[in-house]
Motif scaffolding. Sequence first.
Motif, mmCIF file in Angstrom:
data_model
loop_
_atom_site.group_PDB
_atom_site.id
_atom_site.type_symbol
_atom_site.label_atom_id
_atom_site.label_comp_id
_atom_site.label_asym_id
_atom_site.label_seq_id
_atom_site.Cartn_x
_atom_site.Cartn_y
_atom_site.Cartn_z
ATOM 1 N N UNK A 163 0.824 -1.207 0.000
ATOM 2 C CA UNK A 163 0.000 0.000 0.000
ATOM 3 C C UNK A 163 0.859 1.258 0.000
ATOM 4 N N UNK A 164 1.941 1.246 0.770
ATOM 5 C CA UNK A 164 2.832 2.410 0.819
ATOM 6 C C UNK A 164 3.535 2.619 -0.521
ATOM 7 N N UNK A 165 4.054 1.543 -1.094
ATOM 8 C CA UNK A 165 4.783 1.664 -2.364
ATOM 9 C C UNK A 165 3.841 2.083 -3.491
ATOM 10 N N UNK A 166 2.664 1.462 -3.555
ATOM 11 C CA UNK A 166 1.684 1.827 -4.586
ATOM 12 C C UNK A 166 1.306 3.309 -4.463
ATOM 13 N N UNK A 167 1.142 3.785 -3.246
ATOM 14 C CA UNK A 167 0.783 5.193 -3.045
ATOM 15 C C UNK A 167 1.892 6.107 -3.550
ATOM 16 N N UNK A 168 3.155 5.765 -3.241
ATOM 17 C CA UNK A 168 4.267 6.562 -3.743
ATOM 18 C C UNK A 168 4.340 6.570 -5.254
ATOM 19 N N UNK A 169 4.131 5.403 -5.862
ATOM 20 C CA UNK A 169 4.151 5.319 -7.324
ATOM 21 C C UNK A 169 3.005 6.123 -7.920
ATOM 22 N N UNK A 170 1.836 6.077 -7.280
ATOM 23 C CA UNK A 170 0.692 6.830 -7.788
ATOM 24 C C UNK A 170 0.950 8.327 -7.793
ATOM 25 N N UNK A 171 1.552 8.846 -6.720
ATOM 26 C CA UNK A 171 1.889 10.273 -6.673
ATOM 27 C C UNK A 171 2.892 10.613 -7.770
ATOM 28 N N UNK A 172 3.908 9.795 -7.917
ATOM 29 C CA UNK A 172 4.937 10.022 -8.938
ATOM 30 C C UNK A 172 4.329 10.024 -10.347
#
Length: 510
Positions: free
Chosen positions: A98-107
Motif C-alpha cells: 500500500x505504501x509503495x503503490x501510493x508513492x508510485x501513484x503520486x509520482x
Amino acid sequence: MPHSLSTQDVTTPGGLLLVLAVLVPFVGVLAGMVLGSRSAQRVALAILATGLAIAIAIADALVRSGDAVVYILGGWTPPLGIALRADGLAVIMLLAVAVVISGIGVYARADFGTPQGVREARAPLMFWLLLLAVWGSLNLVFVSGDLFTLYVALELLTFAGVPLVSLSGQPETLRSALRYLLYALFGSVLYLLGAVLLYGAYGTLDIMLLAVRVHPEPVTWAAAALMTVGLLAKTALFPLHLWLPPAHAGAPAAASAVLSGLVIKGSWFLAVRLWLDVFAGVVTLPSAQTLATLGAAAILVGNIVALRQVRLKLLIAYSTVAQIGYLFLMFPLAAGLAAAQLDSATAVNGGLLQAISHATAKAAMFMAAGLIYTTLGHDRIADLRGAARALPMTLVAFALGGASLIGLPPSGGFLAKWLLVSAAIMTAQWWWALVMFVGGLLTSAYVFIVVVRAMAPAPEGWTPKACVPYYQQVAVLALALCSFLLGMAVFCPVDVAQIGRAVVPGIGWP
C-alpha cells in the motif's frame, strides 16, 4: 502469537476488511473504465488513499487481537467454503505494498495525467487501471487461504502486469511483454498441475488443512517441485530471469517500479506460503539448499552483469535479478534453525524485511532513473554528469536506495542481512553469509559508480532538457527514506510478522 488450526473456522473482528482490501481496487478499475482516462487518475488516487487506510485498519485489528484476521466467505468453512486469512506476514506485505503503490501513484501523476484541454490517450487510462488491478491482485495473493484462489490471484496479477511492459506500444516492448507472458503462463501451468495433484491426493486446497494432511510421498514431492518451479519462473529467479531485464528496457519508470518492486513479490510470497506452511513437513534441508544455491547464483550473476551495463535502467533491472536471490536464502536458514530445534523466526523475518526493503528501494531507484532520463534526455551511465546539480533530491534518494541494497545501517537491507547472517551463523551455514558479503561489495561498486558520475560537474553552458515536478522528487525520496529507515523496525516491541502464525503438530517450521 501462534494459533492453532481450530481457531480458523469463524470470521474474526476486522475480517470484512480483508474483503474490502481486495474489492476496493477492482471497484476503482471498473469506475475508471466507465469514467475515462481524465477521471481515472482522480479515481485511482482516491482508491490509493482508501486502500492505505484499509491496510492500516487490518494491521490494527491484527495487533489488537494478537491472532490472524479471518473472513469466511458465505459462512461456509473450508473445505466446503473459502477463507480469507491474514497473519503477520500477510499484513506486513499488505502495508508495504500500500505504501509503495501510493508513492508510485503520486509520482505517476506527471507522466500519466490528462490535463483539461488535452485529448484523452490510451496509455494514461491503461496505466491507472492496471495499477489498481495489480494492487487488488497482490492483496488477494496475501489474504487467500486456499491454493486455487491463489492461482486465480496469480493469473490476475500476470494479466495486469504484462500490459504495463508495453504501454508505449513500440515493437520491442511488445516483444518483451510477450516473453514475459510466456514465462508467466509456463509458471501458471506448472503451479496448477501441482495444485491438481494435491487436491487429488488430499481432497482439499485449503492451506491450513493441507498443512496437517500432507505427508512425504511421491505425489507430494511432485506437487512441491512443479509448484516451486512455476513460481520461480514468475519471480524471475536465476536462471528463469531472462524475461525481466528486457521488460524494463522500454517500460515507463512508474511501470518498472511496479514490476520490480511489487509484482514479483506476489509469486515469492506464495512460495513462502508453500514451503513454510503447506510443505513444511515434506521439504528437506537439501532441497532448501538447492533453492538457495539458485539464489546465490542470482546474486553473483545479477550483480556482475549489472556492473557491465551502460544504461542506468538496465543496471537497476539486473540489480533486481541479484536482489531476488537474497529472498531465497531464507529457506535453508529457516530449515536449519527448525532442524536444530531453534526458532526459525530470525530467518523468516530476515527474508520478509529483505522483500520490503527491496520493494521500497527498487521502486525509488527506478523512478529516480526516470527523472534523470527526463532531465538529461538519456540514461547513459558514462554521461550522467550534471544530474546531481539538476536533481539533488533525486540523487540523494538513489543513494539511499542503493545503501539499503548494499546493507548499510540503519537501512532495512542492513537489518534483513543481519538477521540472515545471524541465522547462517547459528546453523553453521557460513557460506550463505559469504555470498551476502560478496553481493554487498558488488552492489556497492555500481551504486558508487552511478553516484560519482552523477556528481561530476556538468559541461560549461549545459542546461537540463526538461524540468520535473517537485512532487515527483518528493515521492521518490519518501520511498527511499522508507527503505533506509526500515531498520528501525528492530525497536518494534511486538514481532508483528509472527502474529497468527500456525502451529502445526509434527512440523518443525514456525
